[in-house]
Design a protein around this motif. Structure first.
Motif, PDB file in Angstrom:
ATOM      1  N   SER A 100       1.104  -1.180  -0.170  1.00 25.15           N
ATOM      2  CA  SER A 100      -0.055  -0.060  -0.105  1.00 25.15           C
ATOM      3  C   SER A 100       0.956   1.083  -0.082  1.00 25.15           C
ATOM      4  CB  SER A 100      -0.899  -0.162   1.066  1.00 25.15           C
ATOM      5  OG  SER A 100      -1.703   1.020   1.258  1.00 25.15           O
ATOM      6  N   ALA A 101       2.223   1.244   0.646  1.00 21.23           N
ATOM      7  CA  ALA A 101       2.806   2.190   0.792  1.00 21.23           C
ATOM      8  C   ALA A 101       3.783   2.548  -0.466  1.00 21.23           C
ATOM      9  CB  ALA A 101       4.032   2.345   1.812  1.00 21.23           C
ATOM     10  N   ASN A 102       3.580   1.640  -1.569  1.00 22.39           N
ATOM     11  CA  ASN A 102       4.377   2.025  -2.693  1.00 22.39           C
ATOM     12  C   ASN A 102       3.101   1.642  -3.902  1.00 22.39           C
ATOM     13  OD1 ASN A 102       7.421   1.840  -2.219  1.00 22.39           O
ATOM     14  ND2 ASN A 102       6.481   0.272  -0.921  1.00 22.39           N
ATOM     15  N   ASN A 103       1.884   2.087  -3.664  1.00 21.79           N
ATOM     16  CA  ASN A 103       0.990   2.137  -4.810  1.00 21.79           C
ATOM     17  C   ASN A 103       0.863   0.545  -5.510  1.00 21.79           C
ATOM     18  OD1 ASN A 103       0.166   4.750  -3.979  1.00 21.79           O
ATOM     19  ND2 ASN A 103       2.189   5.433  -5.105  1.00 21.79           N
ATOM     20  N   ARG A 104       1.050  -0.176  -4.799  1.00 20.50           N
ATOM     21  CA  ARG A 104       0.862  -1.635  -5.406  1.00 20.50           C
ATOM     22  C   ARG A 104      -0.227  -2.414  -4.923  1.00 20.50           C
ATOM     23  NH1 ARG A 104       5.920  -3.966  -8.635  1.00 20.50           N
ATOM     24  NH2 ARG A 104       4.603  -5.908  -7.986  1.00 20.50           N
ATOM     25  N   ILE A 105      -1.111  -1.727  -4.049  1.00 20.02           N
ATOM     26  CA  ILE A 105      -2.137  -2.541  -3.263  1.00 20.02           C
ATOM     27  C   ILE A 105      -3.347  -3.400  -4.494  1.00 20.02           C
ATOM     28  CG2 ILE A 105      -3.573  -0.644  -3.060  1.00 20.02           C
ATOM     29  CD1 ILE A 105      -2.843  -3.304  -0.658  1.00 20.02           C
ATOM     30  N   GLU A 106      -3.389  -2.516  -5.288  1.00 22.03           N
ATOM     31  CA  GLU A 106      -4.573  -3.384  -6.325  1.00 22.03           C
ATOM     32  C   GLU A 106      -4.123  -4.757  -6.698  1.00 22.03           C
ATOM     33  OE1 GLU A 106      -7.123  -2.111  -7.177  1.00 22.03           O
ATOM     34  OE2 GLU A 106      -6.864  -0.344  -5.925  1.00 22.03           O
ATOM     35  N   ASN A 107      -2.808  -5.004  -6.845  1.00 24.20           N
ATOM     36  CA  ASN A 107      -2.423  -6.320  -7.144  1.00 24.20           C
ATOM     37  C   ASN A 107      -2.671  -7.251  -6.009  1.00 24.20           C
ATOM     38  OD1 ASN A 107      -1.418  -5.550  -9.693  1.00 24.20           O
ATOM     39  ND2 ASN A 107       0.530  -5.407  -9.068  1.00 24.20           N
ATOM     40  N   CYS A 108      -2.372  -6.893  -4.752  1.00 20.32           N
ATOM     41  CA  CYS A 108      -2.745  -7.828  -3.752  1.00 20.32           C
ATOM     42  C   CYS A 108      -4.321  -8.049  -3.536  1.00 20.32           C
ATOM     43  CB  CYS A 108      -2.139  -7.118  -2.405  1.00 20.32           C
ATOM     44  SG  CYS A 108      -0.482  -7.258  -2.259  1.00 20.32           S
ATOM     45  N   ILE A 109      -5.045  -6.871  -3.654  1.00 18.58           N
ATOM     46  CA  ILE A 109      -6.480  -7.035  -3.738  1.00 18.58           C
ATOM     47  C   ILE A 109      -7.072  -8.093  -4.722  1.00 18.58           C
ATOM     48  CG2 ILE A 109      -8.698  -5.934  -4.217  1.00 18.58           C
ATOM     49  CD1 ILE A 109      -7.596  -3.593  -2.652  1.00 18.58           C
ATOM     50  N   SER A 110      -6.350  -8.001  -6.118  1.00 14.41           N
ATOM     51  CA  SER A 110      -6.840  -8.921  -6.911  1.00 14.41           C
ATOM     52  C   SER A 110      -6.550 -10.464  -6.823  1.00 14.41           C
ATOM     53  CB  SER A 110      -5.922  -8.572  -8.387  1.00 14.41           C
ATOM     54  OG  SER A 110      -6.410  -7.342  -8.840  1.00 14.41           O
ATOM     55  N   ILE A 111      -5.221 -10.545  -6.254  1.00 16.55           N
ATOM     56  CA  ILE A 111      -4.808 -11.847  -5.771  1.00 16.55           C
ATOM     57  C   ILE A 111      -5.866 -12.439  -4.874  1.00 16.55           C
ATOM     58  CG2 ILE A 111      -3.153 -13.262  -4.579  1.00 16.55           C
ATOM     59  CD1 ILE A 111      -0.996 -11.252  -5.849  1.00 16.55           C
ATOM     60  N   TYR A 112      -6.187 -11.358  -3.740  1.00 17.75           N
ATOM     61  CA  TYR A 112      -6.969 -12.047  -2.585  1.00 17.75           C
ATOM     62  C   TYR A 112      -8.180 -12.305  -2.986  1.00 17.75           C
ATOM     63  CZ  TYR A 112      -9.094 -11.814   2.061  1.00 17.75           C
ATOM     64  OH  TYR A 112      -9.838 -11.933   3.201  1.00 17.75           O
ATOM     65  N   VAL A 113      -8.852 -11.698  -3.844  1.00 19.84           N
ATOM     66  CA  VAL A 113     -10.335 -11.708  -4.343  1.00 19.84           C
ATOM     67  C   VAL A 113     -10.239 -13.071  -5.077  1.00 19.84           C
ATOM     68  CG1 VAL A 113     -12.001 -10.903  -6.156  1.00 19.84           C
ATOM     69  CG2 VAL A 113     -10.958  -9.342  -4.272  1.00 19.84           C
ATOM     70  N   GLU A 114      -9.131 -13.402  -5.962  1.00 21.05           N
ATOM     71  CA  GLU A 114      -9.015 -14.539  -6.662  1.00 21.05           C
ATOM     72  C   GLU A 114      -9.021 -15.846  -5.866  1.00 21.05           C
ATOM     73  OE1 GLU A 114      -5.867 -16.898  -9.532  1.00 21.05           O
ATOM     74  OE2 GLU A 114      -5.636 -14.764  -9.206  1.00 21.05           O
ATOM     75  N   VAL A 115      -8.131 -15.713  -4.829  1.00 20.33           N
ATOM     76  CA  VAL A 115      -7.971 -16.948  -4.073  1.00 20.33           C
ATOM     77  C   VAL A 115      -9.235 -17.120  -3.026  1.00 20.33           C
ATOM     78  CG1 VAL A 115      -6.735 -17.971  -2.038  1.00 20.33           C
ATOM     79  CG2 VAL A 115      -5.630 -16.795  -4.140  1.00 20.33           C
ATOM     80  N   ARG A 116      -9.457 -16.137  -2.411  1.00 20.25           N
ATOM     81  CA  ARG A 116     -10.665 -16.095  -1.456  1.00 20.25           C
ATOM     82  C   ARG A 116     -12.451 -16.444  -2.143  1.00 20.25           C
ATOM     83  NH1 ARG A 116      -9.609 -18.228   3.052  1.00 20.25           N
ATOM     84  NH2 ARG A 116     -11.684 -17.859   3.573  1.00 20.25           N
ATOM     85  N   SER A 117     -12.435 -15.851  -3.455  1.00 21.52           N
ATOM     86  CA  SER A 117     -13.630 -16.117  -3.908  1.00 21.52           C
ATOM     87  C   SER A 117     -13.722 -17.514  -4.295  1.00 21.52           C
ATOM     88  CB  SER A 117     -13.843 -15.270  -4.956  1.00 21.52           C
ATOM     89  OG  SER A 117     -12.777 -15.288  -5.933  1.00 21.52           O
ATOM     90  N   SER A 118     -12.543 -18.113  -4.927  1.00 21.13           N
ATOM     91  CA  SER A 118     -12.432 -19.575  -5.245  1.00 21.13           C
ATOM     92  C   SER A 118     -12.854 -20.399  -4.127  1.00 21.13           C
ATOM     93  CB  SER A 118     -11.067 -19.698  -6.013  1.00 21.13           C
ATOM     94  OG  SER A 118     -10.881 -21.038  -6.462  1.00 21.13           O
ATOM     95  N   ASN A 119     -12.159 -20.017  -3.066  1.00 20.21           N
ATOM     96  CA  ASN A 119     -12.197 -21.022  -1.703  1.00 20.21           C
ATOM     97  C   ASN A 119     -13.833 -20.680  -1.317  1.00 20.21           C
ATOM     98  OD1 ASN A 119     -10.832 -22.285   0.513  1.00 20.21           O
ATOM     99  ND2 ASN A 119     -12.156 -20.806   1.617  1.00 20.21           N
ATOM    100  N   ALA A 120     -14.329 -19.719  -1.364  1.00 20.40           N
ATOM    101  CA  ALA A 120     -15.880 -19.527  -0.972  1.00 20.40           C
ATOM    102  C   ALA A 120     -16.640 -20.133  -2.150  1.00 20.40           C
ATOM    103  CB  ALA A 120     -16.163 -18.169  -0.785  1.00 20.40           C
ATOM    104  N   GLY A 121     -16.321 -20.155  -3.390  1.00 22.00           N
ATOM    105  CA  GLY A 121     -17.135 -20.851  -4.157  1.00 22.00           C
ATOM    106  C   GLY A 121     -17.153 -22.311  -4.066  1.00 22.00           C
ATOM    107  N   THR A 122     -15.897 -22.899  -3.521  1.00 22.95           N
ATOM    108  CA  THR A 122     -15.945 -24.212  -3.505  1.00 22.95           C
ATOM    109  C   THR A 122     -16.721 -24.612  -2.389  1.00 22.95           C
ATOM    110  OG1 THR A 122     -13.585 -24.382  -4.023  1.00 22.95           O
ATOM    111  CG2 THR A 122     -14.158 -26.189  -3.017  1.00 22.95           C
ATOM    112  N   SER A 123     -16.836 -23.909  -1.194  1.00 23.52           N
ATOM    113  CA  SER A 123     -17.568 -24.038  -0.239  1.00 23.52           C
ATOM    114  C   SER A 123     -18.955 -24.167  -0.535  1.00 23.52           C
ATOM    115  CB  SER A 123     -17.133 -23.096   0.951  1.00 23.52           C
ATOM    116  OG  SER A 123     -15.894 -23.120   1.521  1.00 23.52           O
ATOM    117  N   LEU A 124     -19.545 -23.402  -1.357  1.00 24.73           N
ATOM    118  CA  LEU A 124     -20.953 -23.354  -1.794  1.00 24.73           C
ATOM    119  C   LEU A 124     -21.237 -24.358  -2.849  1.00 24.73           C
ATOM    120  CD1 LEU A 124     -21.471 -19.433  -2.131  1.00 24.73           C
ATOM    121  CD2 LEU A 124     -21.984 -20.993  -0.083  1.00 24.73           C
ATOM    122  N   GLN A 125     -20.377 -24.674  -3.824  1.00 23.22           N
ATOM    123  CA  GLN A 125     -20.581 -25.512  -4.890  1.00 23.22           C
ATOM    124  C   GLN A 125     -20.679 -27.226  -4.292  1.00 23.22           C
ATOM    125  OE1 GLN A 125     -21.444 -25.347  -7.809  1.00 23.22           O
ATOM    126  NE2 GLN A 125     -21.427 -23.014  -7.771  1.00 23.22           N
TER     127      GLN A 125
END
Length: 669
Positions: free
Chosen positions: A230-255
């Motif tokens: 965040s201090a280096n203006n690269r937070i968007e990449n981390c957010i994208s990675i987080y959304v990708e991994v956790r949404s996949s995990n939540a989707g697996t829980s629901l499927q």
């Protein structure tokens, strides 16, 4: 004498002055001669003197510049030291970030600070060197080597000043280090994210309040990476990675719940029962998703990204909810609202509303703010469709019952399936759970339309529906060509209304006097039925003209045979016709059969014993020729009448609306 002495003195003084002046003139002439020689010598040496003076001036200029040079020496030395530090840190960052993450992040921070210090010091040194260069140029110093060195130094410092920027572009040391941190960020999430298991026995009323699904040390590492990125203006990449991994995990829980039914079109549901089962599953699954899966993701997002702006991590959570399957649940609800507007759909809409209402606070907390506007819009649209659809069906119930009045009644005189359905249906509407939800739905609908709401709306509409059923029964009864069957039909239905509504919610709405009136009507139509049907048979066994007189035996025998034949014919016709009639109420069936037996058996037994046996049997006629039934067989036959057909009454629950004849119909608006 005195005057002569004074003049002599004056002359002597003038003489001395003249002598002195003459001497000075001779000295001045001599000096002038010498000065002329000197001037000639100076004139000869002037070019070399000019050169020497210029040299002295140059040295004086450099001496004036000494202060400026001294001020530039300190920052220049610092630049060299910082550059050495930067170079050393860049080498250390070539290691793996995961081996010691916090140490690696510390090195990254040190490199950032060193590069900033390098940039700052380079800027200061450049400022002093540019000042020196300007001074030299202003004083027209033509020492080319010196000027070249200054300009070269400025060029080198300019390159060093851009080191931080180069370090952040693709391939630069900081860029590579940030890539390693992002890789470690993904690795930590993947290695520690596990689907949540669903249990059919889970407590849907309890919001998941257990610890976060990731170990605390892992969360702390993620937070450290987030802070650095965040201090280096690269937070968007981390957010994208987080959304990708956790949404996949939540989707697996629901499927894992087998949610294929969410994507079914309306035409793909095999039956009403199938849709009801899916709605039940949908309610359980949605509660599990909201109270457990999405609750965990919401808290984890807030924890991992706690130092970011709330809108940022809420956007992250919203994306997880959208990508993992939340829209599918809303889509299923909308599919149900698109179905035919029949009566059973009202209960399904109420079930959907009950689930959404139960989760209302959870929805408002989890899916709040601008980030979740898509989910908010979809949910509001679903609620609007559910409320409007439910109210539309509810207010048309009595009208739709009236529309079934033109259909034919059951040919067996039984209680129409429509009556059974409507009464059971109204009782369901008046159940505590359904009535409370229906009342809330009606109240919401009234508020949307700025109309006054009354608490009695539900009971009044139920009363209206039951009254419409009563009118249907009276109309149907008049369509029977057989009067006895008409009475039989009314007997059956008055019994059903009086007994089946007793102790029910619908019975409470209609009142005790209404129930008693139907009980009395049942007794009235039972008497009419017996009198118009079986009550006519004993007349065929009349004793008139059968008094045993001398000489009249032969005539008496013929009359007995004739009357017995007429009774048998009437009995067989009645029995054949009524053998298909049905009394579904066991108590009423037993009572009706018993009353029929009391009408037939005593009269028949008396006739056989008093007239047939003395006049016919003793005359030599075979007893089986005219007596087709024994009293016992008649009793058995009559006692077995009006039995319900298992195929028709095997199910006690109506799942869709039937007309009076038992044909499936739909209440539509």
């Amino acid at each position: 004498m005195a005057e002569l002495g004074s003049i002599e003195n004056s002359l002597l003084a003038a003489r001395r002055v003249l002598s002195s002046s003459l001497e000075k003139s001779r000295d001045l002439a001599s000096q002038l001669d010498k000065t002329g020689l000197r001037l000639e010598d100076i004139n000869r040496r002037l070019p070399s003197l000019e050169l020497e003076i210029a040299t002295v001036g140059h040295k004086c200029c450099l001496l004036a510049m000494r202060g400026r040079v001294d001020r530039a020496v300190g920052p220049a030395a610092a630049v060299l030291k910082v550059f050495d530090t930067v170079h050393g840190l860049e080498g250390l960052l070539l290691s793996d970030a995961g081996s010691d993450l916090f140490h690696y992040i510390s090195l990254v921070r040190q490199l950032e600070e060193a590069l900033r210090l390098l940039t700052s010091n380079c800027g200061l040194v450049i400022q002093w060197l540019e000042d020196i260069l300007q001074f030299l140029e202003d004083n027209k110093v033509d020492d080319c080597q010196y000027l070249l060195n200054v300009r070269k130094s400025l060029r080198i410092l300019g390159e060093l000043q851009a080191a931080e920027q180069r370090s952040r572009v693709h391939g630069g040391p900081l860029f590579v280090a940030f890539d390693k941190l992002e890789t470690e960020f993904r690795h930590l999430l993947l290695e520690n994210s596990f689907p949540m298991a669903f249990s059919p026995t889970f407590d849907a009323d309890k919001v998941c309040s257990s610890a976060l699904p990731l170990p605390l040390p892992v969360v702390q590492k993620l937070q450290a990476i987030i802070e650095r990125m965040s201090a280096n203006n690269r937070i968007e990449n981390c957010i994208s990675i987080y959304v990708e991994v956790r949404s996949s995990n939540a989707g697996t829980s629901l499927q894992a719940l087998d949610l294929d039914y969410l994507d079914r079109s309306l035409s793909e549901f095999d039956s009403v029962q199938c849709m009801e089962d899916c709605i039940d599953r949908w309610g359980n699954h949605l509660e599990f998703a909201v109270k457990h899966v999405f609750e965990v993701e919401y808290r984890l997002c807030g924890n991992v990204f706690q130092k970011l702006d709330p809108d940022a991590w809420m956007s992250c959570f919203a994306e997880i909810a959208l990508q993992s399957g939340m829209p599918g649940f809303i889509k299923f609800g909308r599919t149900v609202t698109k179905g035919k507007k029949d009566a059973i759909k009202l209960l399904k809409l109420l079930d959907i509303f009950a689930v959404l209402n139960k989760l209302r606070l959870n929805f408002n907390r989890l899916f709040r703010g601008k980030a979740c506007v898509e989910i908010q819009t979809q949910t509001r649209d679903l609620i609007k469709k559910v409320v409007n659809g439910a109210c539309e069906i509810f207010w048309e119930l009595s009208v739709q019952v009236e529309l079934q009045r033109q259909s034919a009644p059951p040919s067996d005189g039984s209680v129409p399936r429509l009556v059974c359905f409507v009464i059971d249906y109204c009782n369901e509407l008046l159940e505590d759970s359904h009535e409370a939800i229906l009342t809330q739905v009606l109240e919401i609908h009234h508020s949307w339309n700025q109309e006054k709401f009354e608490d009695e709306h539900v009971s009044k509409q139920v009363h209206s529906v039951v009254s419409a059923i009563e009118l249907n029964l009276e109309t149907w009864a008049k369509t029977y060509e057989d009067t006895a069957l008409s009475y039989f039909f009314m007997m059956n239905n008055h019994r059903y209304l009086s007994e089946n509504l007793k102790g029910t919610k619908v019975g409470e709405v209609m009142g005790e006097s209404w129930l008693r009136a139907h009980q009395q009507a049942m007794e009235y139509y039972l008497a009419l039925y017996l009198r118009s049907s079986w009550g006519k048979l004993p007349a065929h066994l009349s004793e008139e003209g059968l008094v045993l007189l001398p000489g009249g035996r032969a005539g008496g025998r013929d009359l007995v045979k004739k009357r017995l034949k007429a009774f048998n014919q009437a009995f067989d016709d009645n029995y054949r016709k009524q053998s298909n009639w049905i009394v579904s109420d066991k108590s009423l069936r037993g009572k009706t059969c018993q009353l029929v037996v009391q009408i037939i058996i005593p009269a028949y037994t008396s006739f056989i014993q008093n007239y047939y046996s003395p006049l016919v049997e003793r005359g030599g006629t075979s007893p089986t020729k005219h007596v087709q039934h024994s009293a016992e067989s008649l009793d058995n036959m009559l006692s077995s009448l009006f039995q319900p057909k298992p195929a028709k009454f095997g199910s006690t629950k109506c799942t869709h609306l039937m007309d009076a004849s038992g044909k499936s119909v739909s209440i539509r608006v």
